[in-house]
Design an enzyme around this catalytic site. Structure first.
Site, PDB file in Angstrom:
ATOM      1  N   HIS A  97       0.845  -1.189   0.000  1.00  0.00           N
ATOM      2  CA  HIS A  97       0.000   0.000   0.000  1.00  0.00           C
ATOM      3  C   HIS A  97       0.882   1.241   0.000  1.00  0.00           C
ATOM      4  O   HIS A  97       1.984   1.226   0.558  1.00  0.00           O
ATOM      5  CB  HIS A  97      -0.912  -0.011   1.233  1.00  0.00           C
ATOM      6  CG  HIS A  97      -1.935   1.081   1.179  1.00  0.00           C
ATOM      7  ND1 HIS A  97      -1.667   2.370   1.559  1.00  0.00           N
ATOM      8  CD2 HIS A  97      -3.224   1.070   0.743  1.00  0.00           C
ATOM      9  CE1 HIS A  97      -2.747   3.112   1.381  1.00  0.00           C
ATOM     10  NE2 HIS A  97      -3.702   2.340   0.885  1.00  0.00           N
ATOM     11  N   GLU A 145      -3.643   2.858  -7.452  1.00  0.00           N
ATOM     12  CA  GLU A 145      -4.073   4.034  -6.690  1.00  0.00           C
ATOM     13  C   GLU A 145      -3.056   5.157  -6.848  1.00  0.00           C
ATOM     14  O   GLU A 145      -1.965   5.070  -6.280  1.00  0.00           O
ATOM     15  CB  GLU A 145      -4.140   3.724  -5.196  1.00  0.00           C
ATOM     16  CG  GLU A 145      -5.089   2.651  -4.787  1.00  0.00           C
ATOM     17  CD  GLU A 145      -5.293   2.655  -3.262  1.00  0.00           C
ATOM     18  OE1 GLU A 145      -6.409   2.902  -2.816  1.00  0.00           O
ATOM     19  OE2 GLU A 145      -4.294   2.422  -2.535  1.00  0.00           O
TER      20      GLU A 145
END
Lengths: 227, 227, 227, 227
Positions: A97, A145
């Site tokens: 992430h 993302e």
């Protein structure tokens, strides 16, 4: 091996907001479970490591870890191993992430080890070149993302639809077994619908749900976007 | 853009041995230059950052940096930017060496920025899966080096020929423009010859040269392996 | 051992601005040298690692490194060792700058090793508690810099004089041999004068000089604050 | 604020051994609890983050976290905050263990925040200079552990009694409120007794208990060393 990840899917990263832990986190988890059951929508939740045990006992939907350290069990202090996640009921984990980026050798190690232990993996990528590279490592899912949109108010599907489309294309070319999610700024059913139109198999979101005033209405709206 | 990297090539990572800096480092650099000129062999040298200026003034062969930080010029302290390397004459750089591993987003950033600035890149990888992933980022070269063999006495070409062969195959499939080197334990012309037989376009080595007793003999032997 | 650091002192961290390298960096260095010579003011300059060799050949004032990696010479790639800095003429180094923070064990290691090799050290700290802890490690200087003011327009001496005063007090109590500088937002002779009134032995600054339009005027003003 | 840490104390770091999690970890925890109750000895246990909830429900002795990330609750992924530890019942935490070393600014932040939230802290240090520096930050405890002895067969109290003695002396000089533990290779009641003779207030140990064949006998022996 747990059941394959059913797609399209909504993956909810709880992060470590005050509302992600304790009674509030449990209430959110039960709500996700209820809405998944009633709507038939595939929802995966990622509570903080310390909450995994309590959450997984309460729900039927898949519970994943937010991250793992790329180390084997043993003489390590303060680490979270894949085995620790699995022991408290996690069926998968996020990897790389943007708030927990890893070295490439460590991503490869975690993806391979999780597969061997029977856990699903979703590797996060910040652009389509990195999505392409991560696809070569063979995770179940890649979530693209753009970091500058994370936690913001404009969905990646509006702000940068091309990054979703090109990630889907490039991942398919490198490894057609890997499915692509998109994330950053996703908040509504319209965003989810747009993601799927762009070729994604779902979304990864966090504050859009965890910080929502009316969590039930938000989840119902998101789930509506899957249909 | 500097001249393309001529292959097959011997890339020498000076690391930061006592013999890599000062007069000893300069002597080694002049020797590499002389042997490259006389033999026609392609040799690239990677001195420590503080030595680049002095070394590149003395030699005609390409001089590369050992690493760069993934940051733009600006308010950063103690960093080595690609621009700094270029300003003192570097024509390329190593990226993600096993002693300086990077996050995947940073490897992508460095490869793209180096290309824009006209510098060559060699991304290091620890196994064939990581080689494959790095190939998707489009560097000039990938150097596969099993970390457990680095600095040791057995050449990767003997200890693990499969990792070389499979890296060559997988990189070619993902991006045929990327050439593959191998490294770890490489010390002799025989190791170089074997590397080329396995499909590599050369070798990356360090202690095999920098710590050699008779550097001239060692370099002559290595260069002989290219023919 | 080089000459002790003469205080009060102005330490200029070049960081890695475009103007910190190449001809511009050299011009700045010669200017600092000239102004130090003419005014008698103690000035220390910290150019980027790749520029140290060229800069130190041109100036008589002390040249320091911006950082070093906490490792011995040897099989390390892309690292900057204290020995490398010393080999190209550095007489000291910054440690733990807020843009290059280190683990406490590594700060201790670097301070001890630099002392053994005869280099001066300035350890940066973000508040008075950290200043106090760093004083216990015995560097020559501690530079207290609140990170939120670094690179900004308000000098620490105006925005937070207490942090300077309390660092001076606490460092003196733990180790009276350690002198304290302050930094962050320092731009003018008035800021320097205030720093000294607060008990500091000088300032650490970067953009205030490196990004100044009229560098000569800026340096003259700063130096004036020492008297 | 929880009860002050009762000293002399035995702090057991479970690390992430296979035997640290699941039923085996729970059995060990109940055993520590029972032995503490019966003997009156002060024992603190540090299970892995994912196990804290289950363990603290089963025992009366203090349960601590092995580490926390130096961040506030919020948009962070995969982090373990002090608040998360506290929510599942932790009364304290280890900071800067040699397997999880931190930047000095982060140690200062964690110690201050834990104090504000009412949690105890034990900062680990690798030598007496670092012990002295950490004492300046005001934790409840400092545990000095030479990294080269951790996990080994020779107790720090035999291999390097001076490091214990000098840490005790130097910590006392900087901050007499901070108590000192020692660790690394500690396995027996004799080691504990020696630690206390050297001025320490107890020991920090891990494999000596977690990997012991007969855990009850080992714990009984260790506890005997406190008397």
């Amino acid at each position: 091996m747990p059941m394959p990840v059913s797609t399209p899917v909504i993956v909810i990263n709880y992060k470590v907001y005050p509302g992600s832990i304790g009674p509030e986190g449990l209430t959110l988890s039960r709500l996700c479970d209820e809405i998944s059951r009633k709507s038939g929508a595939s929802i995966v939740i990622c509570p903080p490591a310390t909450e995994l045990f309590c959450v997984q006992k309460e729900v039927g939907i898949p519970v994943w870890g937010q991250a793992a350290d790329p180390v084997e069990p043993g003489g390590r202090t303060g680490h979270v191993t894949i085995e620790m996640l699995q022991n408290v009921g996690a069926e998968g984990l996020l990897i790389n992430h943007s708030e927990r980026r890893l070295q490439i050798a460590d991503i490869e190690w975690l993806v391979a080890r999780a597969r061997r232990l029977g856990l699903h993996t979703c590797v996060c990528a910040n652009n389509s070149a990195v999505s392409r590279a991560c696809a070569a490592l063979g995770p179940d899912l890649i979530a693209v993302e753009p970091p500058e949109l994370i936690g913001g108010d404009i969905s990646v599907t509006s702000a940068n639809p091309d990054i979703v489309r090109s990630s889907v294309d490039e991942v398919r070319r490198v490894n057609p077994d890997v499915r692509v999610l998109c994330g950053a700024g996703v908040k509504t059913g319209k965003d989810v619908r747009k993601a799927i139109e762009l070729g994604a198999q779902g979304v990864l979101l966090a504050s859009g749900v965890v910080s929502a005033k009316d969590k039930r209405a938000t989840l119902m709206d998101l789930v509506g976007g899957l249909q």
